[in-house]
Design a protein around this motif. Sequence first.
Motif, PDB file in Angstrom:
ATOM      1  N   UNK A  34       0.816  -1.216   0.000  1.00 55.68           N
ATOM      2  CA  UNK A  34       0.000   0.000   0.000  1.00 55.68           C
ATOM      3  C   UNK A  34       0.850   1.266   0.000  1.00 55.68           C
ATOM      4  N   UNK A  35       2.048   1.186   0.519  1.00 56.95           N
ATOM      5  CA  UNK A  35       2.928   2.358   0.562  1.00 56.95           C
ATOM      6  C   UNK A  35       3.726   2.538  -0.722  1.00 56.95           C
ATOM      7  N   UNK A  36       3.490   1.669  -1.734  1.00 58.22           N
ATOM      8  CA  UNK A  36       4.173   1.803  -3.016  1.00 58.22           C
ATOM      9  C   UNK A  36       5.396   0.941  -3.168  1.00 58.22           C
ATOM     10  N   UNK A  37       5.512  -0.101  -2.360  1.00 57.79           N
ATOM     11  CA  UNK A  37       6.693  -0.955  -2.404  1.00 57.79           C
ATOM     12  C   UNK A  37       6.757  -1.740  -3.705  1.00 57.79           C
ATOM     13  N   UNK A  38       7.883  -2.348  -3.906  1.00 58.12           N
ATOM     14  CA  UNK A  38       8.120  -3.134  -5.116  1.00 58.12           C
ATOM     15  C   UNK A  38       7.549  -4.538  -4.912  1.00 58.12           C
ATOM     16  N   UNK A  39       6.708  -4.964  -5.836  1.00 56.71           N
ATOM     17  CA  UNK A  39       6.105  -6.294  -5.786  1.00 56.71           C
ATOM     18  C   UNK A  39       6.223  -6.917  -7.171  1.00 56.71           C
ATOM     19  N   UNK A  80       9.849   2.719  -9.469  1.00 53.66           N
ATOM     20  CA  UNK A  80      10.364   3.997  -8.984  1.00 53.66           C
ATOM     21  C   UNK A  80       9.815   4.369  -7.606  1.00 53.66           C
ATOM     22  N   UNK A  81       8.542   4.059  -7.340  1.00 56.22           N
ATOM     23  CA  UNK A  81       7.960   4.462  -6.056  1.00 56.22           C
ATOM     24  C   UNK A  81       8.517   3.659  -4.892  1.00 56.22           C
ATOM     25  N   UNK A  82       9.162   2.543  -5.184  1.00 58.85           N
ATOM     26  CA  UNK A  82       9.686   1.718  -4.097  1.00 58.85           C
ATOM     27  C   UNK A  82      10.750   2.453  -3.282  1.00 58.85           C
ATOM     28  N   UNK A  83      11.438   3.413  -3.905  1.00 54.68           N
ATOM     29  CA  UNK A  83      12.484   4.132  -3.166  1.00 54.68           C
ATOM     30  C   UNK A  83      11.879   5.079  -2.128  1.00 54.68           C
ATOM     31  N   UNK A  84      10.583   5.389  -2.247  1.00 56.58           N
ATOM     32  CA  UNK A  84       9.921   6.270  -1.284  1.00 56.58           C
ATOM     33  C   UNK A  84       9.234   5.483  -0.165  1.00 56.58           C
ATOM     34  N   UNK A  85       9.142   4.175  -0.308  1.00 58.24           N
ATOM     35  CA  UNK A  85       8.491   3.328   0.698  1.00 58.24           C
ATOM     36  C   UNK A  85       9.546   2.764   1.646  1.00 58.24           C
ATOM     37  N   UNK A  86       9.325   2.953   2.938  1.00 56.91           N
ATOM     38  CA  UNK A  86      10.262   2.458   3.938  1.00 56.91           C
ATOM     39  C   UNK A  86       9.502   1.757   5.062  1.00 56.91           C
ATOM     40  N   UNK A 114       9.428  -5.851  -1.415  1.00 61.05           N
ATOM     41  CA  UNK A 114      10.588  -5.137  -0.863  1.00 61.05           C
ATOM     42  C   UNK A 114      10.399  -3.638  -1.046  1.00 61.05           C
ATOM     43  N   UNK A 115      11.094  -2.874  -0.229  1.00 58.73           N
ATOM     44  CA  UNK A 115      10.976  -1.416  -0.262  1.00 58.73           C
ATOM     45  C   UNK A 115      12.295  -0.803   0.176  1.00 58.73           C
ATOM     46  N   UNK A 116      12.435   0.493  -0.127  1.00 59.44           N
ATOM     47  CA  UNK A 116      13.626   1.209   0.306  1.00 59.44           C
ATOM     48  C   UNK A 116      14.495   1.646  -0.849  1.00 59.44           C
ATOM     49  N   UNK A 117      15.441   2.530  -0.541  1.00 63.64           N
ATOM     50  CA  UNK A 117      16.335   3.099  -1.547  1.00 63.64           C
ATOM     51  C   UNK A 117      17.762   2.601  -1.410  1.00 63.64           C
ATOM     52  N   UNK A 118      17.955   1.462  -0.741  1.00 60.80           N
ATOM     53  CA  UNK A 118      19.320   0.976  -0.526  1.00 60.80           C
ATOM     54  C   UNK A 118      19.993   0.578  -1.834  1.00 60.80           C
TER      55      UNK A 118
END
Length: 245
Positions: free
Chosen positions: A88-93, A107-113, A165-169
Motif C-alpha cells: 500500500x505504501x508503493x513498495x516493489x512487488x 520507482x515508487x519503491x524508493x519512497x516506501x520504507x 521489498x521497499x527502500x532506496x538501498x
Amino acid sequence: LPRHAGCRRSAGYHAKTRASSLSTSLPLAARIARLTYNERMVRKSSPWVAIGLCSAMVLAHLGVQLKGTGSLPSYLDATLDARLALVRSGARDTALIADAGEVWRVFTCVFAHTGWLHLLFNVGFLFPALAVAERRFGTQRTVATTVLLTSISSLFSVAWTPEVSAGASGLVFGWIAALAVYALRRRDAASGRLQQSIGLALFPFLGFILALSVGNPLLDHASHAGGLLSGLIVGGLLPTRGVND
C-alpha cells in the motif's frame, strides 16, 4: 632624421602589436572569468536533487504515518499484514509489476520504507552521495543517473526477488559505487577530495549491510547487487573532464 623616423615606425609597430594582443586576450579573459563565475555559482548552489529526493522520501513516509497505518513492519516481519502494508505504501512487488503492469512501482519503491530507522539510514547515506554528485556533474546528469540506477536496481529485484521489498538501498549502493569508481579514475587533487567526501560513507555502509545480510533471506540482495553492479559501470562512464572540482 631617418633614424628617428625608424624609431617612430618601430614604436608604432609595437603599439599596434600590444593593442592587437590586448584585443585578442580580452575575450579569453572574459571567458575565463565567466567560467570561474559559473563554477563558483555551482559550488555555492544548494544540492537541490538531494534535498528534493530525500525530502520526498520523508514526506511520503510521514503521509503513511498520518493515514493511521502506524509504523510499517520491518523486513524481519514476513507476515501477510506486513507485506500488504508495504504494498500500500508503493513498495516493489514482482507479481504486481510483471502481471498487473504496475511498472510505476519500479520507482515508487524508493519512497516506501519500513520505519523511521530504515528511512534515516537510507537518507543519511543517499543525501551526501547525491550532494557530491550534483556539485560535480550538474543537476541534469545527476537526475538521469539517479533514474538509471533506480531502474536497474529495481529490475534486478523484480527478476530475482519474488518477495515484497521497499527502500532506496539499491540506489544508495549504486551512487556510492559510482562515486568510488569515479574517484579512482581521477588522478589529481580532486580525486583526493572526492575520496574524503565519500570515504566515511562507503565502507561502514557496505560493512553494515553485509553484516545484516548474513543469514537473512528477507533482505533484497538482488536490489543491492543491481545497484552495486550498475554503479560500478556508471562510475566508469562518468566524465572526468569538464566537471566541477
